[in-house]
Design a protein around this motif. Structure first.
Motif, PDB file in Angstrom:
ATOM      1  N   ILE A   4     -56.780  99.039   5.372  1.00  0.00           N
ATOM      2  CA  ILE A   4     -57.663  98.600   4.374  1.00  0.00           C
ATOM      3  C   ILE A   4     -59.122  98.693   4.709  1.00  0.00           C
ATOM      4  O   ILE A   4     -59.463  98.167   5.823  1.00  0.00           O
ATOM      5  CB  ILE A   4     -57.104  97.272   3.813  1.00  0.00           C
ATOM      6  CG1 ILE A   4     -56.135  97.048   3.304  1.00  0.00           C
ATOM      7  CG2 ILE A   4     -58.385  96.707   2.546  1.00  0.00           C
ATOM      8  CD1 ILE A   4     -55.420  95.703   3.070  1.00  0.00           C
ATOM      9  N   HIS A   5     -59.820  99.242   3.887  1.00  0.00           N
ATOM     10  CA  HIS A   5     -61.339  99.561   4.129  1.00  0.00           C
ATOM     11  C   HIS A   5     -62.050  98.463   3.296  1.00  0.00           C
ATOM     12  O   HIS A   5     -61.999  98.541   1.867  1.00  0.00           O
ATOM     13  CB  HIS A   5     -61.932 100.798   4.159  1.00  0.00           C
ATOM     14  CG  HIS A   5     -61.033 101.947   4.986  1.00  0.00           C
ATOM     15  ND1 HIS A   5     -61.496 102.085   6.421  1.00  0.00           N
ATOM     16  CD2 HIS A   5     -59.831 102.618   4.960  1.00  0.00           C
ATOM     17  CE1 HIS A   5     -60.732 102.880   6.944  1.00  0.00           C
ATOM     18  NE2 HIS A   5     -59.823 103.086   6.075  1.00  0.00           N
ATOM     19  N   GLY A 129     -49.074  96.765  -2.011  1.00  0.00           N
ATOM     20  CA  GLY A 129     -48.537  95.159  -2.508  1.00  0.00           C
ATOM     21  C   GLY A 129     -49.533  94.254  -1.607  1.00  0.00           C
ATOM     22  O   GLY A 129     -48.940  92.863  -1.923  1.00  0.00           O
ATOM     23  N   THR A 130     -50.368  94.570  -0.872  1.00  0.00           N
ATOM     24  CA  THR A 130     -51.028  93.732  -0.101  1.00  0.00           C
ATOM     25  C   THR A 130     -52.010  92.792  -0.930  1.00  0.00           C
ATOM     26  O   THR A 130     -52.842  93.497  -1.715  1.00  0.00           O
ATOM     27  CB  THR A 130     -51.813  94.167   1.053  1.00  0.00           C
ATOM     28  OG1 THR A 130     -50.888  94.877   1.940  1.00  0.00           O
ATOM     29  CG2 THR A 130     -52.482  93.073   1.730  1.00  0.00           C
ATOM     30  N   LYS A 131     -52.055  91.655  -1.078  1.00  0.00           N
ATOM     31  CA  LYS A 131     -52.891  90.642  -2.000  1.00  0.00           C
ATOM     32  C   LYS A 131     -54.153  90.006  -1.202  1.00  0.00           C
ATOM     33  O   LYS A 131     -53.816  89.539  -0.419  1.00  0.00           O
ATOM     34  CB  LYS A 131     -52.137  89.719  -2.676  1.00  0.00           C
ATOM     35  CG  LYS A 131     -50.980  90.283  -3.789  1.00  0.00           C
ATOM     36  CD  LYS A 131     -50.244  89.122  -4.299  1.00  0.00           C
ATOM     37  CE  LYS A 131     -49.323  89.778  -5.430  1.00  0.00           C
ATOM     38  NZ  LYS A 131     -48.414  88.484  -6.196  1.00  0.00           N
ATOM     39  N   ILE A 132     -55.054  90.574  -1.823  1.00  0.00           N
ATOM     40  CA  ILE A 132     -56.536  90.043  -1.096  1.00  0.00           C
ATOM     41  C   ILE A 132     -57.277  89.274  -1.921  1.00  0.00           C
ATOM     42  O   ILE A 132     -57.856  89.582  -3.225  1.00  0.00           O
ATOM     43  CB  ILE A 132     -57.304  91.422  -0.873  1.00  0.00           C
ATOM     44  CG1 ILE A 132     -56.844  92.357   0.130  1.00  0.00           C
ATOM     45  CG2 ILE A 132     -58.661  90.856  -0.196  1.00  0.00           C
ATOM     46  CD1 ILE A 132     -57.443  93.634   0.227  1.00  0.00           C
ATOM     47  N   VAL A 170     -52.016  84.646  -1.539  1.00  0.00           N
ATOM     48  CA  VAL A 170     -52.448  86.028  -1.249  1.00  0.00           C
ATOM     49  C   VAL A 170     -52.215  86.298   0.191  1.00  0.00           C
ATOM     50  O   VAL A 170     -51.655  85.294   0.832  1.00  0.00           O
ATOM     51  CB  VAL A 170     -54.090  85.816  -1.431  1.00  0.00           C
ATOM     52  CG1 VAL A 170     -54.389  86.057  -2.935  1.00  0.00           C
ATOM     53  CG2 VAL A 170     -54.563  84.768  -0.484  1.00  0.00           C
ATOM     54  N   ASP A 171     -52.228  87.532   0.672  1.00  0.00           N
ATOM     55  CA  ASP A 171     -51.988  87.731   2.227  1.00  0.00           C
ATOM     56  C   ASP A 171     -53.384  87.521   3.132  1.00  0.00           C
ATOM     57  O   ASP A 171     -53.157  87.311   4.322  1.00  0.00           O
ATOM     58  CB  ASP A 171     -51.339  89.106   2.196  1.00  0.00           C
ATOM     59  CG  ASP A 171     -50.176  89.277   1.381  1.00  0.00           C
ATOM     60  OD1 ASP A 171     -49.035  88.611   1.613  1.00  0.00           O
ATOM     61  OD2 ASP A 171     -50.146  89.906   0.272  1.00  0.00           O
ATOM     62  N   ILE A 172     -54.414  87.863   2.405  1.00  0.00           N
ATOM     63  CA  ILE A 172     -56.008  87.886   3.021  1.00  0.00           C
ATOM     64  C   ILE A 172     -56.847  87.215   2.274  1.00  0.00           C
ATOM     65  O   ILE A 172     -56.675  87.477   1.049  1.00  0.00           O
ATOM     66  CB  ILE A 172     -56.263  89.373   3.320  1.00  0.00           C
ATOM     67  CG1 ILE A 172     -55.078  90.179   4.186  1.00  0.00           C
ATOM     68  CG2 ILE A 172     -57.627  89.470   3.960  1.00  0.00           C
ATOM     69  CD1 ILE A 172     -55.369  91.910   4.248  1.00  0.00           C
ATOM     70  N   ILE A 173     -57.422  86.505   3.047  1.00  0.00           N
ATOM     71  CA  ILE A 173     -58.757  85.925   2.345  1.00  0.00           C
ATOM     72  C   ILE A 173     -60.199  86.219   2.771  1.00  0.00           C
ATOM     73  O   ILE A 173     -60.359  86.486   3.988  1.00  0.00           O
ATOM     74  CB  ILE A 173     -58.762  84.456   2.488  1.00  0.00           C
ATOM     75  CG1 ILE A 173     -57.369  83.814   1.632  1.00  0.00           C
ATOM     76  CG2 ILE A 173     -60.002  83.746   1.800  1.00  0.00           C
ATOM     77  CD1 ILE A 173     -57.195  82.260   1.689  1.00  0.00           C
ATOM     78  N   SER A 237     -45.044  92.899   6.948  1.00  0.00           N
ATOM     79  CA  SER A 237     -45.011  91.674   6.562  1.00  0.00           C
ATOM     80  C   SER A 237     -46.204  91.276   6.190  1.00  0.00           C
ATOM     81  O   SER A 237     -46.335  89.722   5.878  1.00  0.00           O
ATOM     82  CB  SER A 237     -44.498  91.020   7.861  1.00  0.00           C
ATOM     83  OG  SER A 237     -43.349  91.131   8.385  1.00  0.00           O
ATOM     84  N   LYS A 238     -47.157  92.074   5.928  1.00  0.00           N
ATOM     85  CA  LYS A 238     -48.572  91.561   5.218  1.00  0.00           C
ATOM     86  C   LYS A 238     -49.246  90.707   6.321  1.00  0.00           C
ATOM     87  O   LYS A 238     -50.354  90.090   5.891  1.00  0.00           O
ATOM     88  CB  LYS A 238     -48.398  90.959   4.122  1.00  0.00           C
ATOM     89  CG  LYS A 238     -47.681  91.626   3.129  1.00  0.00           C
ATOM     90  CD  LYS A 238     -47.990  93.082   2.728  1.00  0.00           C
ATOM     91  CE  LYS A 238     -47.366  93.711   1.852  1.00  0.00           C
ATOM     92  NZ  LYS A 238     -47.559  95.299   1.428  1.00  0.00           N
TER      93      LYS A 238
END
Length: 452
Positions: A4-5, A129-132, A170-173, A237-238
């Protein structure tokens, strides 16, 4: 593994001379990453606009929104230049045509509702499918926002609520923070849930990011000198298994296509839009005389006892003839408002004595809304001096200043933000006048002179 960029800019302050290279790099990189099947997002962290540029002044920042649209930014947060240098109406319509999200969690209308154009956070989902979750926060100039008709809440408290709202969803904040480096470091220490903080406001630079605990901070300085790039690698696994940051120096990028013409066109379009006549003068007026006129006008305009300003607020004189709004912007480009400060006579006399120091005339100044170079000689209006023997007396309205009496003194707001005069900086009673800038009051001053 997914890559992810995130590309980020901050504190451009309408330095459009760097925008063509920013545009070309981001357009090229976005194309590369999409062709490689990698996610890419573009964020701006506030203060993209600055009313010192004629095109931004003429459009009240709408040109900045147009440029962000053209580059297909995904989201922005606001900085203090969007928030407190624009009038309420101008900010409320700044993003009417925005094709991106405006994320600012701690800004409300006076009735406690969020403006229709702002959201506290947004969730972006990649093709894999990664949620940011992205949160935006802006600097806490509570009183100034209130004077303009907005309500600003304490940023850290609002951040806690948004982190909690995203927890488990989410997976990332990622935090878009226009708070400054000190607050960002506190957040990185106390909020392990936040994976990336993209910083702004204090114009700090992290060439390869800065890691605090598990939080990666990115910051790209100011004026478009750098473009920030965050790269995240995420497993099936995100979970983030690697993160890194880098800055690209725009001065070392290839010259953009028709770069010079584009930059000149931004300036000329602004100049043309501000070509309306503000006033006509019958003789040349020097920089020093303009500063004196402005200082004297502030006393009546702000209903104060006296006024103190720095001559550096006026950059040049005015020639005889028609004076346009572009001319006024050119000689007084600062987003600086007047402020009434209540001081004791003892404090005021201390300032008046300090004002005589030769250091002010050649003192370099950066920030605090000041868009000139040197502070300039300190001058006053409404105050007279008398030297009797070795003693110097000061008078307001023919009455000697009394040490224990309070006086209302009008100053440029920059003197309340910077510790030039400690008693002004520490004053507990400060009344700011918004949204009028010094150049607006200078225009009134010149009109009064013509009428007279």
């Amino acid at each position: 593994m997914e890559v992810i960029h995130i590309y980020h800019t901050n504190d451009l302050h309408s330095h459009f001379e760097n925008w063509p290279r920013i545009y070309e790099l981001l357009r090229e990189r976005k194309k590369w990453h999409k062709e490689a099947g990698e996610a890419v997002y573009l964020f701006d962290i506030g203060d993209h606009l600055d009313l010192s540029h004629p095109y931004t002044e003429a459009t009240k920042g709408r040109i900045n929104t147009k440029l962000l649209n053209k580059e297909q930014y995904d989201a922005v947060t606001i900085g203090n230049n969007e928030g407190i240098t624009l009038s309420y109406e101008a900010l409320d319509h700044l993003y009417d045509d925005a094709l991106f999200d405006v994320i600012v969690a701690n800004l409300y209308m006076s009735d406690g509702k969020r403006p229709a154009w702002a959201i506290p956070h947004q969730i972006y989902e990649t093709d894999q499918g990664t949620k940011i979750g992205v949160i935006g926060i802006t600097a806490y100039f509570e009183r100034l926002y209130e004077l303009l008709g907005w309500k600003l809440t304490e940023p850290i408290q609002e951040l806690s609520q948004q982190v909690e709202a995203l927890r488990g969803h989410v997976d990332i904040i990622v935090l878009l923070s226009h708070l400054g480096i000190n607050d960002d470091e506190v957040i990185a220490t106390n909020y392990p849930e936040i994976d990336v903080i993209l910083g702004a406001h204090t114009h700090h630079i992290f060439h390869q990011g800065k890691l605090i605990n598990n939080n990666l901070q990115g910051a790209a300085g100011k004026y478009g000198y750098y473009i920030g790039h965050i790269e995240l690698k995420v497993d099936d696994s995100k979970n983030i298994i690697d993160k890194k940051a880098i800055l690209y120096d725009t001065s070392k990028l290839p010259i953009a296509h028709e770069e010079k013409a584009i930059i000149e066109n931004y300036y000329l379009q602004g100049k043309q839009a501000l070509a309306e006549k503000a006033v006509t003068t019958d003789a040349h007026i020097s920089r020093e005389v303009l500063a004196k006129m402005l200082c004297e006008k502030l006393v009546s305009w702000c209903h104060s006892d006296c006024a103190i300003i720095n001559e550096g607020l006026i950059l040049n004189g005015l020639d005889e003839g028609d004076v346009t709004y572009f001319d006024l912007l050119s000689i007084c480009p600062h987003p600086i408002n007047p402020c009434n400060v209540t001081l004791t006579g003892a404090e005021l006399k201390e300032i008046l004595l300090d004002m005589k120091a030769a250091k002010w005339e050649t003192l370099p100044v950066k920030g605090l809304g000041f868009r000139g170079t040197l502070m300039g000689r300190m001058i006053s209006a409404g105050i007279t001096r008398e030297i009797i023997g070795e003693r110097e007396k000061f008078y307001i309205h023919s009455k000697e200043i009394q040490a224990d009496q309070e006086y209302i003194v009008t100053v440029p707001d920059m003197l309340t933000f910077g510790n030039f005069f400690p008693s002004i900086y520490r004053a507990t009673k400060k009344d700011y006048f918004l949204p009028e800038f010094m150049r607006n009051i200078l225009a009134d001053t010149l009109r009064d002179k013509v009428k007279a």
